[in-house]
Design a protein around this motif. Structure first.
Motif, short mmCIF file in Angstrom:
data_model
loop_
_atom_site.label_atom_id
_atom_site.label_comp_id
_atom_site.label_asym_id
_atom_site.label_seq_id
_atom_site.Cartn_x
_atom_site.Cartn_y
_atom_site.Cartn_z
N GLN A 242 39.42 23.75 51.91
CA GLN A 242 38.12 23.78 52.20
C GLN A 242 37.82 24.71 53.49
OE1 GLN A 242 36.04 22.11 50.46
NE2 GLN A 242 34.04 22.49 51.36
N ALA A 243 36.95 25.62 53.46
CA ALA A 243 36.55 26.54 54.65
C ALA A 243 35.11 26.48 54.69
CB ALA A 243 36.92 28.02 54.23
N GLU A 244 34.76 25.79 55.99
CA GLU A 244 33.23 25.45 56.25
C GLU A 244 32.75 24.57 55.22
OE1 GLU A 244 31.85 29.14 57.01
OE2 GLU A 244 32.66 29.45 58.86
N VAL A 245 31.71 25.10 54.39
CA VAL A 245 31.09 24.20 53.42
C VAL A 245 31.83 24.54 52.04
CG1 VAL A 245 28.98 23.99 54.85
CG2 VAL A 245 29.40 25.88 53.23
N GLU A 246 32.58 25.56 51.70
CA GLU A 246 33.04 25.91 50.51
C GLU A 246 34.42 25.89 50.35
OE1 GLU A 246 31.44 29.84 49.46
OE2 GLU A 246 29.48 28.87 48.74
N GLY A 247 34.88 25.60 49.18
CA GLY A 247 36.25 25.60 48.95
C GLY A 247 36.74 27.13 48.37
N LYS A 248 38.00 27.53 49.31
CA LYS A 248 38.59 28.83 48.76
C LYS A 248 39.88 28.49 48.13
CE LYS A 248 35.27 31.33 50.47
NZ LYS A 248 34.38 32.22 49.63
N ALA A 249 39.89 29.16 46.77
CA ALA A 249 41.13 29.23 46.15
C ALA A 249 41.95 30.42 45.98
CB ALA A 249 40.57 28.53 44.69
N VAL A 260 60.26 31.24 42.97
CA VAL A 260 59.75 32.32 43.87
C VAL A 260 58.58 32.85 43.80
CG1 VAL A 260 60.59 34.50 44.97
CG2 VAL A 260 62.41 33.13 44.11
N LEU A 261 57.68 32.79 44.94
CA LEU A 261 56.46 33.34 44.63
C LEU A 261 56.46 34.80 44.50
CD1 LEU A 261 53.29 32.85 45.28
CD2 LEU A 261 53.69 33.19 47.61
N MET A 262 55.65 35.33 43.44
CA MET A 262 55.77 36.74 43.21
C MET A 262 54.50 37.54 43.52
SD MET A 262 58.68 36.81 41.46
CE MET A 262 58.78 38.27 40.78
N LYS A 263 53.42 36.85 43.70
CA LYS A 263 52.06 37.34 43.98
C LYS A 263 50.92 36.31 44.25
CE LYS A 263 49.67 41.04 44.32
NZ LYS A 263 50.17 42.37 45.22
N SER A 264 50.02 36.40 45.11
CA SER A 264 49.20 35.65 45.51
C SER A 264 47.90 36.31 45.31
CB SER A 264 49.03 35.11 46.96
OG SER A 264 48.14 34.28 47.16
N LEU A 265 47.04 35.61 44.34
CA LEU A 265 45.60 36.43 43.94
C LEU A 265 44.42 35.55 44.41
CD1 LEU A 265 46.75 37.03 40.23
CD2 LEU A 265 46.86 38.74 42.29
N PRO A 266 43.74 35.84 45.35
CA PRO A 266 42.68 35.01 45.78
C PRO A 266 41.56 34.95 44.67
CG PRO A 266 42.66 37.09 46.96
CD PRO A 266 43.75 36.93 46.29
N LEU A 267 40.78 33.98 44.84
CA LEU A 267 39.73 33.97 43.77
C LEU A 267 38.43 34.26 44.55
CD1 LEU A 267 40.37 30.61 41.55
CD2 LEU A 267 40.86 33.26 41.23
N VAL A 268 37.29 35.31 43.93
CA VAL A 268 36.24 35.51 44.47
C VAL A 268 35.53 34.33 44.72
CG1 VAL A 268 34.22 37.05 44.46
CG2 VAL A 268 36.53 37.97 43.77
N GLU A 269 34.96 33.63 43.71
CA GLU A 269 34.14 32.47 43.63
C GLU A 269 35.04 31.20 44.42
OE1 GLU A 269 36.75 32.20 40.11
OE2 GLU A 269 35.88 33.82 40.98
N SER A 270 33.98 30.21 44.68
CA SER A 270 34.24 29.37 45.43
C SER A 270 34.81 28.07 44.68
CB SER A 270 33.09 28.78 46.33
OG SER A 270 32.05 28.26 45.53
N TRP A 271 35.59 27.07 45.20
CA TRP A 271 36.07 26.09 44.20
C TRP A 271 35.60 24.68 44.88
CZ3 TRP A 271 40.25 27.00 40.41
CH2 TRP A 271 40.59 25.79 39.90
N ASP A 272 34.44 24.27 44.24
CA ASP A 272 34.09 22.83 44.56
C ASP A 272 34.79 21.85 44.06
OD1 ASP A 272 32.54 20.71 45.35
OD2 ASP A 272 30.64 21.60 44.93
N VAL A 273 35.54 21.11 44.73
CA VAL A 273 36.37 20.22 44.33
C VAL A 273 35.79 19.09 43.55
CG1 VAL A 273 38.20 20.73 45.67
CG2 VAL A 273 36.70 18.99 46.47
N THR A 274 34.43 18.74 43.77
CA THR A 274 33.66 17.65 43.15
C THR A 274 33.20 17.94 41.84
OG1 THR A 274 31.42 18.46 44.02
CG2 THR A 274 32.84 17.17 45.49
N TYR A 275 33.53 19.05 41.23
CA TYR A 275 33.01 19.48 40.06
C TYR A 275 34.28 19.95 39.11
CZ TYR A 275 28.30 19.33 41.68
OH TYR A 275 27.11 18.91 42.12
#
Length: 312
Positions: A242-249, A260-275
């Motif tokens: 949760q970053a401020e008011v929106e969830g970042k995934a 082993v972690l190969m790559k990390s891909l940030p999602l552009v859209e927010s991720w609301d855990v209530t839905y």
């Protein structure tokens, strides 16, 4: 196997006519496709071989097997209750079968076992060594455990901050007992909580905190979804903060064999855990379906490409 359910009409029920047929099953053998027979599951407690396209006599009429309007005749009837092969009591229907050799996962019916998962041999119901799995976590949503979606027979145990990949191996002891070992684990990136449950005021009074922060608290990085891609041998793990008011995934792509972690891909859209959210991972395509506040759904599609820095 095809299942067709028969329902009684309102007129038939009012007339007192009871429909004895619950469902019908057409059973086939594959590779090559061969019809075994038609099975009728009836409330009432002779087998004749059928071949598609051949003629046979059914209810005094010559019919062609598999062709309209007769279809496939019923040539299998259950004359007695089949023997019970396996039975286990479990809490809240927590039960799965899988692994190599065959095992099952369940939570015993007693409430004291809630939150634990027992892994037992399907052959003799013997509890495996290290077969009681439990994640020491305090969260709103319960942890999940299930057999791996590939043919490795492994088990994946997903909690809010920890993912354990387990494997069932056969021991060499005289009891022929299997053992559950951990192949690797994935941990969420979290800052260590330095806040003590006990504090001392300036006057010297000891104050104890009554509540502890939950393991799936939105302010901490929490695992929300795990998907397996069999062709690339990758695990896609969605971690949300949760970053401020929106969830970042972001989606972490882990090597399926080593973790082993190969790559990390940030999602552009927010991720609301209530839905609700759904994630699908197929080769180079990632699909994220999210529910919005107005009960609409939005679909986001990502294409994974290899950059020059990935090959260095």
């Amino acid at each position: 196997m095809k299942s067709v359910q028969n329902k009684e009409t309102l007129v038939a029920r009012q007339a007192g006519h009871e429909q004895p047929i619950i469902m019908c099953l057409a059973v086939f053998r594959v590779l090559p496709l061969e019809l075994i027979g038609m099975l009728e599951i009836s409330k009432r407690f002779m087998v004749k071989k059928l071949t598609l396209g051949e003629e046979c006599e059914w209810n005094g009429v010559r019919v062609s097997v598999g062709e309209a309007p007769s279809g496939i005749p019923f040539n299998i009837q259950i004359t007695d209750c089949p023997p019970l092969l396996f039975e286990v009591s479990c809490l809240e229907n927590v039960f799965q079968i899988g692994g190599h050799p065959w095992h099952y996962i369940f939570t015993p019916k007693q409430k004291k076992h809630k939150g634990t998962y027992h892994i037992c041999s399907l052959k003799d119901s013997m509890l495996a060594k290290n077969g009681i799995q439990e994640l020491k976590c305090c969260s709103l949503e319960s942890d999940q455990i299930y057999f791996y979606p590939d043919d490795s027979g492994r088990i994946i145990h997903v909690g809010p901050s920890t993912i354990h990949v387990l494997k069932i191996v056969e021991t060499q002891g005289s009891l022929c007992q299997s053992e559950v070992i951990q192949e690797y684990s994935i941990e969420a990136h979290r800052e260590k909580n330095t806040d003590s449950m006990v504090t001392v005021t300036a006057s010297g009074r000891i104050v104890k905190k009554r509540f502890q922060q939950l393991d799936d608290d939105p302010e901490q990085e929490t695992f929300r979804n795990v998907q397996y891609e069999d062709e690339l041998e990758l695990l896609a793990v969605v971690a949300v903060t949760q970053a401020e008011v929106e969830g970042k995934a972001h989606i972490g792509l882990y090597d399926n064999l080593s973790g082993v972690l190969m790559k990390s891909l940030p999602l552009v859209e927010s991720w609301d855990v209530t839905y609700s959210h759904e994630l699908f991972f197929d080769r180079d395509t990632i699909v994220h379906i999210e529910q919005e506040k107005n009960r609409n759904f939005r679909c986001h599609i990502y294409k994974v490409t290899r950059c020059q820095e990935d090959t260095e």
